[in-house]
Design an enzyme around this catalytic site. Structure first.
Site, short mmCIF file in Angstrom:
data_model
loop_
_atom_site.label_atom_id
_atom_site.label_comp_id
_atom_site.label_asym_id
_atom_site.label_seq_id
_atom_site.Cartn_x
_atom_site.Cartn_y
_atom_site.Cartn_z
CE1 TYR A 37 -3.84 2.41 0.86
CE2 TYR A 37 -2.10 3.56 2.04
CZ TYR A 37 -3.36 3.55 1.49
OH TYR A 37 -4.15 4.68 1.56
CD GLU B 52 -6.13 4.40 -1.28
OE1 GLU B 52 -6.21 4.50 -0.05
OE2 GLU B 52 -7.10 4.11 -2.03
#
Length: 387
Positions: free
Chosen positions: A108, A196
């Site tokens: 992530y 993101e």
């Protein structure tokens, strides 16, 4: 402003961030022009402004042309409903046909602004492919926040620290630094508020690839990001928010409750929503009307609130400084006389010209409830919403 996944990836490619090869289609006829160039498996991804697309059936893996065509047929023109979209869902106007990836590991990465330190920060975690909120709740030690000085920019030692935190092989550190540098440059260049990448994939071929991307642009940067705002997809936005924008009301956000709010000042608007929640109700919107000293602005704002079918009561909460309470009162009377709001309304006025404002309301002969205080107004609004 949110970008679609395909738009975000096209932008990241300009900054040397590796993304999977893909084709975008908005109708089935376009498949015939690209089918000879496709290498299966293909991931068929609905393009909507929402997360959790896979859980909602908006992402499918096709192993051949027939499966891909079926999935595209099933998705195009439909509404995708996720826990983020609400019951109405969002329209799928296009799908991204993306090459499959040989996934070895998922990570992530995100870049956003941390208001508490007034700096961009990179958020990283070795647990990718899942909700970062769940990671933060269950395994907060798995999340690293790296502050970036806006003058110095991203430094090599920071990329190395992130590489160690992700447990990457050192041979991948150069790739990671190039990706992080590209993300940061895209962030600054685009006036972004969020980039993101979830997941950042390590392939079995030892390559790092941005497999899925969210990208949001600061609305205040419209004047210098015209090319990006020209690709804005309004079909993904709430119709009432778009109407408010057309009326020149920049601070309207649709929420899930049933008490419409018209307030001056962002702080007071937030406190008003809190008061409604404390009183057992739920706000239907955020609306900061600011220093609206024109009754027509008030009329336009109340028209937006009144047209929301979810609104069962309205709470007007004004503390007049630069905003004059008599102008607010005049706008409310006009909106009622024009039949723009039918819902029971609670009004709390304080500050500039408050006596004139109350006099206008009392002389109008219009049905409303006048609250003496903040908490009383919230309680009255909640009661009116459940009658």
């Amino acid at each position: 402003m949110k970008l679609h996944e395909y738009q975000a990836k096209n932008l990241l490619k300009k900054f040397n961030v590796p993304v999977p090869d893909s084709n975008l289609i908005s109708n089935l006829e376009e498949i015939t022009t690209i089918q000879n160039n496709l290498i299966f498996p293909i991931v068929v991804k609905s393009q909507v402004h929402s997360g959790a697309r896979g859980k909602a059936g908006g992402i499918k893996i096709a192993n051949n042309i027939n499966e891909m065509t079926k999935y595209a047929t099933d998705l195009l023109g439909k509404q995708l409903i996720t826990h983020q979209t609400g019951e109405k869902g969002l329209p799928i106007n296009s799908v991204l046909l993306e090459e499959g990836i040989n996934i070895e590991k998922e990570y992530y990465l995100a870049l956003t602004i941390d208001g508490s330190v007034s700096k961009p920060i990179i958020i990283s975690s070795p647990q990718g492919g899942m909700d970062i909120e769940a990671v933060a709740e269950k395994n907060p030690e798995e999340i690293l926040k790296t502050e970036i000085h806006p003058v110095a920019g991203l430094l090599p030692f920071q990329s190395r620290n992130i590489g160690f935190q992700l447990n990457l092989d050192k041979a991948l550190f150069a790739q990671l630094h190039e990706i992080l540098t590209g993300i940061y440059e895209a962030f600054v260049d685009s006036d972004a508020t969020l980039i993101e990448i979830n997941p950042l994939v390590l392939t079995k071929e030892n390559q790092l690839i941005a497999a899925d991307t969210k990208f949001s642009i600061d609305d205040s940067a419209m004047f210098r990001q015209k090319d990006l705002f020209n690709i804005r997809d309004k079909s993904q936005e709430d119709s009432l928010e778009l109407e408010a924008e057309d009326q020149g009301i920049q601070n309207y956000i649709k929420l899930d409750g049933n008490i419409g709010c018209l307030v001056n000042g962002a702080g007071l608007a937030m406190a008003t929503m809190d008061a409604i929640k404390f009183a057992g109700g739920s706000p239907a919107n955020f609306l900061d009307i600011g220093t609206a000293n024109n009754p027509e602005s008030v009329v336009s704002a109340l028209q937006i609130i009144g047209s929301d079918p979810d609104v069962k009561a309205i709470f007007i909460n004004i503390f007049g400084g630069l905003a004059k309470t008599d102008i607010i009162a005049e706008g409310f009377v006009k909106a009622k006389e024009q039949g723009l709001i039918q819902q029971p309304t609670v009004i709390r006025l304080a500050g500039t010209n408050v006596e004139d404002g109350k006099r206008i309301l009392e002389e109008s002969g219009i049905d409303f409830q006048l609250a003496d205080g903040f908490a009383q107004g919230a309680n009255l609004a909640v009661t009116a919403s459940i009658k």
